[in-house]
Design a protein around this motif. Structure first.
Motif: not given
Lengths: 293, 321
Positions: A32-33, A35-36, A38-42, A89, A92-95
């Motif tokens: 899982i690259e 970032s959002a 990865r952050n979410h799954f922590g 990209d 830029t924000d994943v969202a």
């Protein structure tokens, strides 16, 4: 007399090489690259990746039989397929962008470029003013379920093979023959590898001549099972990889006995839906296609 | 006949006196009309009792009333007392429509040595102060936590009623602005936590309420509209980012409609030069975005507080292969 001798030699070669080489072993990883995500799954991201790899491996096993897909902790296979959950990209924000499944194959020759395989999700911020349920990151179970559902479509795999597995040799031996038509007898059963009739191969050959050994890459079409019983596959010579290789077709025909197959690669992949993984028919059964000798 | 007319006038005067006293009481202590039925019941019970007692006893009671409550000295004394009380006492009532109780202080400004009076206003129970004043008014300083202090001219007997929502201006608000990813994380079960740093000690002063929405978070006393200039700044900030127009529009819309995070009851109000640290946490309570800021001296009512990914250990890019 010559034809009989030739047939006998091919039979002996086929007997000696058939099933001698196993399918290439490929370790499957899932990263899982984005970032959002990865952050979410922590701290649970490693667990999600492990379970994601298993989901991908099961899907690959169902749709691709020319290789053996192993879990990431299974020994040290020669090849590693890494499927990434990533965005185009990362700055830029994943969202704000679509999230993709990408894939890369690494082997003795290095790692292939990351290739876009399948869109996982549309941009999360594109979903009705950030108030819908779709405007969320999935939790572990939801994510794996979504991944599993995505990978059920058979149409995904030809793209994956042509984009990622094009440098994976599925056989390192074979026999060039002139009869019944110019082509190669390859040492595996069509039903074992599940290569459909629309599959196109790239066969890399060494052609020893009096002065030097030339290398030639040729396209070949899958013709059908070969032998009695059909324990190998016959592929017909189509064309050279480029102009220079086209010029070497005459050498193949001139020195068929000297041609040494170095690698067999998939250019276009079609899954054999019928008889995939089927048993070897009894010796009395007629062989299909051009391999009937 | 004349005596009876005088008695009637004194009776009316007594009723007016009682009404004035009752109104003053309700104005000061918030009894409202809840006491009217009780008074009516008592009056009816008294009248009924007069009908049931002996005529001689009734006459005796009437005579006693005439010489006590309806007596001229009593009425004059009562009127003097009520006029003095109404002239010198003024109620200050502070209404609070928020769920959080608010500490309030009221300080007289015409006397340097006056001590502030304290009270707490909640949604169900307004704060009430009984200030000494005059019909010409007296200046007071009202301070409600989270709002700028307000100077009041408190005039007796009317006094002042203040609503925090409409009559006071929030002192300092902090608009915590996560990135788009952070707002989606909030929508997915994340939370925002605000810490105040004082002398190397940190204490949590606010956190976003569940369930969270994909939006910015406003920390302070009350929800106030986001200034147009601030939105224009955000628009410029987003213009430089590589993202679709719909994503930009959704980000702006989410930022300009913040969710409210009320300050903890034990926390001090936000003040200039206060050090704040903010964390955005995921559903598993792991910090994923953060920011630190010293609140500026004077930059308007709302301070923009953007958050950034804080690069925890698990956020490192996945190695290829």
């Amino acid at each position: 007399m010559n034809k009989t001798l030739s047939s006998l030699l091919i039979f002996l070669w086929a007997c000696s090489t058939a099933h001698a080489g196993d399918k290439p072993q490929i370790e499957v990883r899932f990263k899982i690259e984005a970032s959002a995500y990865r952050n979410h799954f922590g701290s649970g991201v490693a667990n999600v990746e492990t379970r994601g790899a298993e989901v991908v491996r099961q899907a690959l096993k169902q749709h691709i039989q020319f290789a053996d897909f192993a879990a990431s902790n299974a020994g040290s296979p020669l090849y590693t397929l890494t499927v990434f959950l990533a965005v185009s990209d990362p700055q830029t924000d994943v969202a704000a962008q679509a999230v993709w499944l990408m894939a890369s194959l690494s082997g003795p020759g290095g790692a292939s470029q990351k290739t876009i395989w399948r869109k996982f999700r549309e941009a999360a911020a594109d979903c009705g003013g950030l108030s819908d349920r779709e405007c969320t990151w999935p939790d572990d179970a939801e994510f794996l379920k979504e991944l599993q559902a995505l990978l059920t479509a058979p149409s995904l795999y030809p793209n994956l093979v042509s984009g990622v597995f094009h440098e994976l040799s599925i056989a390192d031996s074979g026999k060039f023959v002139l009869q019944p038509t110019n082509g190669w007898v390859l040492p595996f059963r069509q039903e074992d590898m599940c290569l459909g009739a629309d599959t196109k191969l790239r066969i890399v050959n060494d052609i020893p001549t009096e002065q030097t050994t030339l290398h030639g890459k040729f396209r070949a079409d899958v013709e059908g099972p070969y032998g009695h019983p059909p324990d190998s596959i016959f592929t017909t010579l189509s064309e050279g990889e480029d102009g220079a290789d086209n010029n070497k077709k005459a050498l193949l025909q001139q020195f068929p006995e000297k041609v040494v197959v170095r690698g067999v690669y998939l250019v276009r992949y079609q899954h054999l839906d019928e008889n995939c993984g089927g048993a070897i028919p009894p010796p009395t059964a007629p062989a299909n296609g051009g391999g009937d000798q | 006949m004349a005596a009876r007319r005088h008695l009637m006038i004194r009776g009316v005067a007594l009723i007016l006196l009682l009404m004035a006293g009752y109104i003053a009481w309700t104005r000061n202590f918030g009894e409202g009309i809840k006491g009217v039925p009780i008074l009516a019941f008592l009056s009816a019970a008294f009248s009924f009792a007069l009908e049931w007692i002996d005529h001689s006893q009734a006459e005796l009671l009437k005579k006693y009333l005439t010489h006590s409550l309806l007596s001229l000295p009593f009425l004059i004394a009562g009127y003097i007392v009520i006029i003095v009380l109404l002239s010198l006492n003024a109620p200050v009532t502070v209404l609070n429509s928020a769920n959080q109780p608010l500490p309030i202080t009221l300080t007289a400004l015409d006397n340097a040595g006056s001590q502030p009076e304290s009270a707490t206003s909640s949604k169900d129970e307004p704060a009430r102060f009984h200030a000494w004043s005059t019909p010409l008014g007296r200046p007071f300083r009202l301070k409600v936590k989270g709002y700028t202090a307000k100077t009041l001219n408190v005039v007796a007997p009317a006094g002042v009623t203040i609503s925090t929502e409409s009559d006071l201006v929030p002192q300092l608000m902090v608009l915590i602005r996560p990135t788009l990813d952070g707002m989606i994380e909030l929508r997915s079960g994340g939370s925002v936590h605000v810490y105040s740093k004082k002398k190397n000690q940190e204490s949590e002063i606010a956190h976003s309420l569940q369930p969270t929405t994909a939006s910015s978070v406003l920390v302070g006393a009350a929800l106030v509209p986001v200034p147009h200039d601030m939105i224009e700044d955000w628009r410029l900030e987003l213009a430089g980012r590589n993202m679709p127009d719909t994503a930009r529009a959704n980000a702006l819309r989410a930022w300009k409609t913040p969710a409210m995070a009320i300050l903890e009851a034990s926390a001090d109000e936000l003040a200039p030069h206060q050090m704040l640290r903010v964390e955005l946490r995921n559903k598993a309570n792991e910090t994923i975005q953060c920011g630190t800021m010293e609140l500026p001296e004077a930059s308007g009512m709302i301070v923009d507080f953007p958050l950034e990914p804080c690069q925890p250990s698990h956020n490192a890019a996945a190695p290829a292969g």
